[in-house]
Design a protein around this motif. Structure first.
Motif: not given
Length: 372
Positions: A93-96, A311-324, A326-329
């Motif tokens: 839910x947090x990932x979504x 902020x865009x660079x930070x969001x993109x970086x965090x989004x990539x980390x979040x996707x990774x 969430x995928x790992x989880x």
């Protein structure tokens, strides 16, 4: 009675059996059944001998103990799975939600960056244009002020020339009137001694458009003296003087009209230039203020652009980390879910086997007989 003191060790034996059953339940089902037979058969509890009632209890209790342990393990695995599922669903839910919020933020930033960049370029162009307008307005105002100064200087010269010419014409007209009056009264001799006669003499000598015959006649009159024998033709001289008077009066009227027209033109020019200077001054003030506002706006937009890009660079970086993450989880959850499902199937099948009558007979045959 001999077995009573051995109760604590028996409990310890059951505890060891539980541990071995738990390990065995996690093995492949095809290998688990013979392993369980060995575990149950090797249990010190089953190896004890006693009465027939005790033998029956010894045969029954270990199997029920194993089944109970397996059922408890089954519940524990199920409970752990439900707990882990709850945690996993919360994380998903947090990932979504987090991923959705980040995507919205990234999309908004991607849309904002080109707009702000375009606004900066437009504002910089406006700033350059406004600076050019300001420079032109300042030059035009200086030119208008110079035009006013030049027009004023010319007007002053024209006014001075008019005043001098007017005074000369008025003196001439006055002299002509005095001469005509003297001639008409027969007092020409006394007139010739006046300043007015000198003015008329200068006029006759300097007037270019005067007929020579009239000039000679007038000069003869003005050159005569009281003691001379010259008798002027008063009628002709009077006519010449009146004609000159009319001409001088007309000239005075003409230059007066010209002066009035010049004054009017000058006043209109001054009013127009004053209006122009006022408009240019207002334009200069407006352009100066606009330049200041544009300068501040450009600085703010550049800061906004820089902040948005960061902020865009930070969001993109965090989004990539979040996707990774969430995928790992998800992969870990799927693997654990698969393993847990296999464990539950194995436990259920093992419990089913142990509860079967054939299993009981097999255990009875496997255990040592009381007579041995």
């Amino acid at each position: 009675q001999a077995l009573a003191p051995a109760s604590p060790p028996r409990a310890s034996a059951h505890s060891n059996l539980e541990q071995r059953v738990i390990v065995a339940s996690r093995m492949q089902f095809t290998a688990r059944f013979p392993v369980l037979l060995l575990l149950v058969a090797s249990s010190p509890v089953l190896a004890m001998r006693g009465t027939q009632g005790s033998e029956t209890q010894a045969l029954a209790n270990p199997i029920r103990k194993v089944v109970s342990m397996l059922q408890a393990l089954q519940k524990k695995v199920t409970a752990e799975g439900e707990k882990e599922k709850e945690l996993y669903e919360k994380f998903m839910c947090y990932c979504k939600k987090g991923g959705g919020d980040l995507q919205m933020s990234i999309s908004a930033a991607n849309a904002k960056v080109p707009l702000v960049t375009s606004d900066i370029e437009t504002s910089e162009q406006k700033l350059e244009q406004t600076k050019g307008d300001l420079k032109q307005a300042q030059a035009d105002r200086s030119a208008a002020k110079s035009a006013k100064a030049d027009a004023t200087a010319i007007r002053e010269k024209e006014a001075a020339a008019f005043a001098a010419e007017k005074a000369e014409l008025e003196d001439t007209i006055s002299s002509i009137k005095q001469a005509v009056a003297a001639l008409e009264k027969g007092m020409a001799g006394s007139f010739l001694q006046t300043h007015a006669a000198q003015i008329l003499r200068q006029l006759a000598m300097g007037k270019q458009d005067m007929l020579d015959v009239d000039r000679q006649e007038l000069l003869s009159f003005l050159s005569a003296s009281q003691g001379s024998g010259y008798v002027p033709k008063s009628g002709e001289v009077t006519g010449i003087l009146k004609e000159l008077g009319d001409t001088m009066a007309k000239n005075l009227a003409d230059i007066t009209a010209t002066e009035k027209a010049a004054i009017k033109s000058y006043e209109e020019l001054m009013a127009a230039k004053a209006k122009e200077v006022a408009a240019l001054t207002a334009s200069i003030e407006s352009s100066t203020e606009k330049i200041g506002n544009l300068g501040v706006a450009i600085v703010q937009m550049k800061e906004d652009l820089s902040d948005t890009e960061a902020a865009l660079m930070e969001d993109q970086k965090f989004f990539a980390e979040l996707e990774k993450s969430c995928s790992t989880k998800t992969a870990e959850w799927e693997e654990r879910s698969k393993t847990r499902a296999e464990e539950l199937v194995a436990l259920a099948e093992t419990i089913k086997v142990l509860n079967d009558d054939d299993a009981l007979d097999l255990f009875k045959k496997t255990l040592p007989s009381p007579a041995s």
